[in-house]
Every structure is written in C-alpha cells, then in structure tokens.
Design an enzyme around this catalytic site. Structure first.
Site, PDB file in Angstrom:
ATOM      1  N   TRP A 182      31.019  39.384  41.114  1.00  0.00           N
ATOM      2  CA  TRP A 182      32.630  39.938  40.620  1.00  0.00           C
ATOM      3  C   TRP A 182      33.671  38.761  40.987  1.00  0.00           C
ATOM      4  O   TRP A 182      33.735  38.333  42.151  1.00  0.00           O
ATOM      5  CB  TRP A 182      32.899  41.262  41.621  1.00  0.00           C
ATOM      6  CG  TRP A 182      34.266  41.685  41.541  1.00  0.00           C
ATOM      7  CD1 TRP A 182      34.581  42.251  40.055  1.00  0.00           C
ATOM      8  CD2 TRP A 182      35.478  41.180  42.120  1.00  0.00           C
ATOM      9  NE1 TRP A 182      36.156  42.428  40.269  1.00  0.00           N
ATOM     10  CE2 TRP A 182      36.467  41.999  41.450  1.00  0.00           C
ATOM     11  CE3 TRP A 182      35.774  40.998  43.373  1.00  0.00           C
ATOM     12  CZ2 TRP A 182      37.695  42.008  41.944  1.00  0.00           C
ATOM     13  CZ3 TRP A 182      36.697  40.827  43.947  1.00  0.00           C
ATOM     14  CH2 TRP A 182      37.836  41.331  43.183  1.00  0.00           C
ATOM     15  N   LYS A 225      35.725  44.910  35.595  1.00  0.00           N
ATOM     16  CA  LYS A 225      36.989  45.611  36.187  1.00  0.00           C
ATOM     17  C   LYS A 225      38.136  46.054  35.246  1.00  0.00           C
ATOM     18  O   LYS A 225      38.006  45.185  34.181  1.00  0.00           O
ATOM     19  CB  LYS A 225      37.668  44.847  37.477  1.00  0.00           C
ATOM     20  CG  LYS A 225      38.485  45.610  38.253  1.00  0.00           C
ATOM     21  CD  LYS A 225      38.609  45.043  39.440  1.00  0.00           C
ATOM     22  CE  LYS A 225      39.674  45.644  40.408  1.00  0.00           C
ATOM     23  NZ  LYS A 225      39.670  45.271  41.835  1.00  0.00           N
ATOM     24  N   ASP A 257      31.175  49.825  39.048  1.00  0.00           N
ATOM     25  CA  ASP A 257      31.994  50.395  40.086  1.00  0.00           C
ATOM     26  C   ASP A 257      32.855  51.503  39.591  1.00  0.00           C
ATOM     27  O   ASP A 257      33.497  51.160  38.552  1.00  0.00           O
ATOM     28  CB  ASP A 257      32.888  49.099  40.706  1.00  0.00           C
ATOM     29  CG  ASP A 257      33.749  49.352  42.027  1.00  0.00           C
ATOM     30  OD1 ASP A 257      34.238  50.580  42.125  1.00  0.00           O
ATOM     31  OD2 ASP A 257      33.666  48.952  42.947  1.00  0.00           O
ATOM     32  N   HIS A 260      36.399  51.199  38.541  1.00  0.00           N
ATOM     33  CA  HIS A 260      36.968  49.985  37.627  1.00  0.00           C
ATOM     34  C   HIS A 260      37.132  50.343  36.224  1.00  0.00           C
ATOM     35  O   HIS A 260      36.926  49.787  35.294  1.00  0.00           O
ATOM     36  CB  HIS A 260      36.082  48.979  37.764  1.00  0.00           C
ATOM     37  CG  HIS A 260      36.070  48.105  39.107  1.00  0.00           C
ATOM     38  ND1 HIS A 260      35.484  47.003  39.438  1.00  0.00           N
ATOM     39  CD2 HIS A 260      36.642  48.687  40.357  1.00  0.00           C
ATOM     40  CE1 HIS A 260      35.519  46.688  40.542  1.00  0.00           C
ATOM     41  NE2 HIS A 260      36.382  47.609  41.171  1.00  0.00           N
ATOM     42  N   ASP A 292      42.045  51.554  41.746  1.00  0.00           N
ATOM     43  CA  ASP A 292      41.072  51.362  42.222  1.00  0.00           C
ATOM     44  C   ASP A 292      41.172  51.138  43.698  1.00  0.00           C
ATOM     45  O   ASP A 292      41.285  50.238  44.523  1.00  0.00           O
ATOM     46  CB  ASP A 292      40.385  50.046  41.750  1.00  0.00           C
ATOM     47  CG  ASP A 292      39.303  49.282  42.558  1.00  0.00           C
ATOM     48  OD1 ASP A 292      38.234  50.104  42.881  1.00  0.00           O
ATOM     49  OD2 ASP A 292      39.057  48.244  42.888  1.00  0.00           O
ATOM     50  N   ASP A 294      39.910  52.500  46.514  1.00  0.00           N
ATOM     51  CA  ASP A 294      38.690  52.366  47.392  1.00  0.00           C
ATOM     52  C   ASP A 294      38.599  53.235  48.651  1.00  0.00           C
ATOM     53  O   ASP A 294      38.441  52.729  49.779  1.00  0.00           O
ATOM     54  CB  ASP A 294      38.469  50.900  47.625  1.00  0.00           C
ATOM     55  CG  ASP A 294      37.958  50.035  46.571  1.00  0.00           C
ATOM     56  OD1 ASP A 294      36.757  50.079  46.123  1.00  0.00           O
ATOM     57  OD2 ASP A 294      38.765  49.161  45.981  1.00  0.00           O
ATOM     58  N   ASP A 324      31.123  50.783  47.978  1.00  0.00           N
ATOM     59  CA  ASP A 324      31.944  49.893  48.047  1.00  0.00           C
ATOM     60  C   ASP A 324      33.326  50.566  48.304  1.00  0.00           C
ATOM     61  O   ASP A 324      34.228  50.632  47.302  1.00  0.00           O
ATOM     62  CB  ASP A 324      31.937  49.087  46.723  1.00  0.00           C
ATOM     63  CG  ASP A 324      33.085  47.974  46.595  1.00  0.00           C
ATOM     64  OD1 ASP A 324      33.531  47.702  47.927  1.00  0.00           O
ATOM     65  OD2 ASP A 324      33.156  47.421  45.576  1.00  0.00           O
TER      66      ASP A 324
HETATM   67  C1  RNT Z   1      36.753  44.851  43.689  1.00  0.00           C
HETATM   68  C2  RNT Z   1      35.146  45.056  43.570  1.00  0.00           C
HETATM   69  C3  RNT Z   1      34.390  44.065  44.332  1.00  0.00           C
HETATM   70  C4  RNT Z   1      34.642  44.333  45.791  1.00  0.00           C
HETATM   71  C5  RNT Z   1      33.519  43.799  46.898  1.00  0.00           C
HETATM   72  C6  RNT Z   1      34.347  43.487  48.218  1.00  0.00           C
HETATM   73  O1  RNT Z   1      37.391  45.505  42.980  1.00  0.00           O
HETATM   74  O2  RNT Z   1      34.828  46.265  43.645  1.00  0.00           O
HETATM   75  O3  RNT Z   1      32.943  44.857  44.313  1.00  0.00           O
HETATM   76  O4  RNT Z   1      35.288  45.511  46.154  1.00  0.00           O
HETATM   77  O5  RNT Z   1      33.215  42.759  46.263  1.00  0.00           O
HETATM   78 ZN    ZN Z   2      33.084  46.941  43.390  1.00  0.00          ZN
END
Ligand code: RNT
Ligand code: ZN
Length: 416
Positions: A182, A225, A257, A260, A292, A294, A324
C-alpha cells in the site's frame, strides 16, 4: 459449561447448528493482529511524523515506546482475546542493534528476528507490509509512482527487501506470509497527468514482484484507496488500478480495506464479487467514520455482514483477514482488544447463521419467509455462545474486560 450455554445450544440445534463444532472451528481461524495499534503507527526506524495520508488522532497516555513495550502490550491483548492470532508487522518496526541503523532499501531478515522469536513463542504466523510512508524519501507525496528515478528505485528496493523478509517469515514460522503493498501516493489537488504515475506504479510493483520468491510462501497483495488526508484529489493506487493489477498478475491478491471506499459502498458486497474471480483475496478490517478514520472495529452491521459473506461463500480459507485501525484517543490495549474481539464476534455470528437454509429460501424465491427467518435468527441467544467461547479460551467476558484493562493501565501503562 453454563446452563445458559446448554440452553442456547438447544436453540441453535433447532436450526441444525452445532455450537460446539462452531466454537472449535472458530478457535482455529487465524486473524492478523496488527502491531501498529500499540504505538500509533510510529515504528522504530524514524523520528518523523506519520505521513502517507493516514493519521492517528488522540494522545492517550501509555503508548509503547520500545519493541519490548510493544510486545508486552500485544501479549496483554492476546491474553484478552479468544481465537487464533497471526502477527502483522510493518517494515518500519525493524529492530536494530544499539547504534545500528539500516535504511529501508537495505533491510534484512535479521532485523526482524525478534519478531520471529515473538511469533514462535505464541505459535503465530506473520504477515508483512513494506512501509512506503513516514520517511524522508517520500518525494512530494510519491514513492513507487514518483517521476524521480532515484526515489522510485529506492522504494522498489524496499519492496524487494520486504519480499525476502516475507519469505524468511514464512520459512521460520511454517505459515505463508501475506505481504501487502500500500502506498499513499497521490496529489492534494487536481493532477495534470493521471496515467503517468499509474504506469510507473505498475512498473514498480512488477519490479518488486520480479524478486524471486516461493508463491506458496509469500502472498503479495495490492491495497487500493479512495483518498487520504492531504491527498484528496487523486490516488494513484485507486480501486480500479489495484484490482486490475491483481487480476492481471497471477499470484497477486487484491486487498480491500473497508475504510477505502466511498461511504455508500460496502466491502461485504465486494467480497463475493471478487471471490467469483480470485482464488484468494485479502482484507483490512477497520471502521471508517465519514472517512478512513480507522476507528476500532465494533460489532456493527457492516462488520457482521463482511464476516457473513466470508462464511456464506465458504471462503474462510480463501480470505486473509487482517485488522487495520489505530485509535490513540482511548486506552490502546482496549481499542486493540475490542477490535479483535468484535471481529471474532462477527465470525461467530456468521458461523451460527443457518446459511444453507436461508440460501435455499432465496433460491426458491420465498422472500416473505426469508425476511421472517433472517429476522428470527437475529434474536437467537448469541451472547451465551460468545460467553462460552471466551470462557473456553480462558479470556475475560465482555463484563470483566474493562477491569483487566484498567489494572494493566495502572500497573504498566501509567508508569511509562
Ligand atoms: C492506509 C492503509 C494501510 C495502513 C497500514 C498501516 O490507509 O489502510 O493499510 O493503514 O499499512
Ligand atoms: Zn489498510
């Protein structure tokens, strides 16, 4: 065995589900636990800020500062979570000897030996990630897609080094290593060339994957992403780019992800779409709020739906599942554990769903009955089975989790 579990077992048996078998099965499904929740994606190889369009917000005290602290925190998290864990490490978590420094293009397996020892101690496989961010050689926000050949070369070498390290992890642990590529490459504002960076990105990944490796040991992935903070206008590794790259390069997996995508898109629906074409896929499981962001994974509707799709598609051995998220606003051990436990709950719920019966109703176009049964399943005594799962794994139930986290904060985190 609690009487509530005994009674729940009978309820599920009416739907043809053997809860004991489900608990046994769930306890063997590996889920990757990311090391980067413990220190806000900082790592050990640099002092600079977190870049690449990702951000941790909050400054809750007690963050891990050293490999020892990070591993101790992970051990605590593992002791709080039922289920089989795999370790997920980023290249920026290389562990150097005192006074030693090696740049990312020159990393070697030996810089990750302590992670291997840690994984072996806990009988875990390891997944790996080259770190294409938080580094001075990120040039105007670009790495593998940079027009500057020295920059691009540096990052290609980093990718190749990571393939070698991934193979080392697989050989040492006996478990294939999923290596995820990524990059946050992109531009803040409207670019004048959208194809050029993508052609360079494509060429760079091809060069990385040209490094010799055993396909049974290393599973390279490309993660897409939609946009990142400071990189709002254009993302080189967009969904179409990454998916097409994986589709055109045998042995390369697409990684989705769920933070994303555009807010009305759902990864749960994309899982069966990709499984129609790819023998294996990979996931990053997170919780986006408006972007995103997280946040820690919760036992919410989309989390449940993603797990359901994996189980319904009979794809538990085809989907590599990795967490993640990175929340620095609350106790990090809590964020980590709640996230891991939530995904365990989602898998458990999916395994406790009478999927074959429900599918048959759809195939017979019995949509009235399907709706009623789908709703009926929602109020089955899931919580009693979850509590039994925690008890068999020797981990706290949801009611005693906080006390354990509070004690660790008092004894360990508050002294940092
Ligand atoms: C970032 C991605 C990626 C990271 C990690 C730390 O938007 O999701 O995967 O979160 O590599
Ligand atoms: Zn990720």
């Amino acid at each position: 065995m609690s009487s509530r579990y005994q009674s729940a077992k009978q309820d599920y048996l009416k739907f043809g589900i053997d809860t004991d078998k489900v608990l046994e099965r769930l306890s063997k499904i590996p889920v990757s636990l990311h090391c980067w929740q413990g220190d806000d994606v900082t790592g050990f190889d640099h002092d600079g800020p977190l870049t690449g369009g990702i951000q941790t917000t909050g400054n809750y005290p007690g963050k891990a500062r050293t490999p020892e602290e990070l591993m101790a925190d992970m051990e605590k998290v593992m002791a709080l979570c039922p289920g089989k864990k795999k370790l997920n490490v980023h290249a920026c978590y290389a562990i150097f000897e005192k006074g030693e420094f090696v740049d990312r293009d020159k990393l070697e397996p030996k810089h990750f030996k302590k992670w291997v020892d840690f994984a072996k101690k806990h009988d875990m496989g390891i997944d790996f990630n080259p770190t294409f961010f938080s580094h001075e050689k990120v040039n105007n926000g670009l790495t593998l897609s940079s027009p500057d050949e020295d920059t691009r070369k540096f990052w290609i070498e980093h990718g190749k080094a990571c393939i070698r390290i991934s193979e080392y992890f697989a050989l040492e642990t006996g478990v294939p290593c999923v290596m995820n590529i990524w990059t946050g490459d992109g531009t803040k504002d409207i670019p004048s060339d959208r194809l050029g960076p993508r052609m360079r990105y494509k060429d760079s990944i091809e060069k990385i994957l040209a490094e010799p490796y055993d396909r049974n040991l290393v599973k390279p992935c490309v993660e897409s992403k939609v946009f990142g903070i400071g990189v709002e206008a254009y993302t080189v590794g967009s969904a179409e780019f990454s998916l097409s790259f994986a589709a055109m390069h045998e042995g390369c997996l697409p990684l989705m992800d769920n933070g994303h995508y555009h807010p009305t898109e759902v990864v749960s629906d994309k899982i069966p779409a990709l499984l129609a074409f790819f023998p294996e896929i990979a996931l990053h499981i997170t919780r986006p709020i408006r972007w995103d962001s997280d946040h820690s994974v919760l036992f919410d509707d989309e989390t449940k739906e993603m797990a359901k799709e994996i189980v319904r598609c009979d794809a538990l051995d085809k989907v590599y599942m990795a967490l993640d998220y990175f929340d620095a606003s609350i106790n990090r051990i809590s964020s980590w554990s709640v996230g891991f436990r939530s995904w365990q709950k989602a898998l458990l719920l999916a395994l406790l769903t009478p999927n074959a019966q429900l599918k048959a109703l759809q195939d017979q176009s019995k949509f009235t009955q399907l709706m009623i049964e789908q709703e009926a399943v929602k109020t089955l005594p899931f919580g009693d089975v979850w509590n039994e799962y925690c008890s068999r794994a020797g981990v706290p139930d949801d009611y005693s989790l906080y006390a354990e986290i509070e004690a660790y904060e008092k004894e360990v985190l508050s002294k940092r």
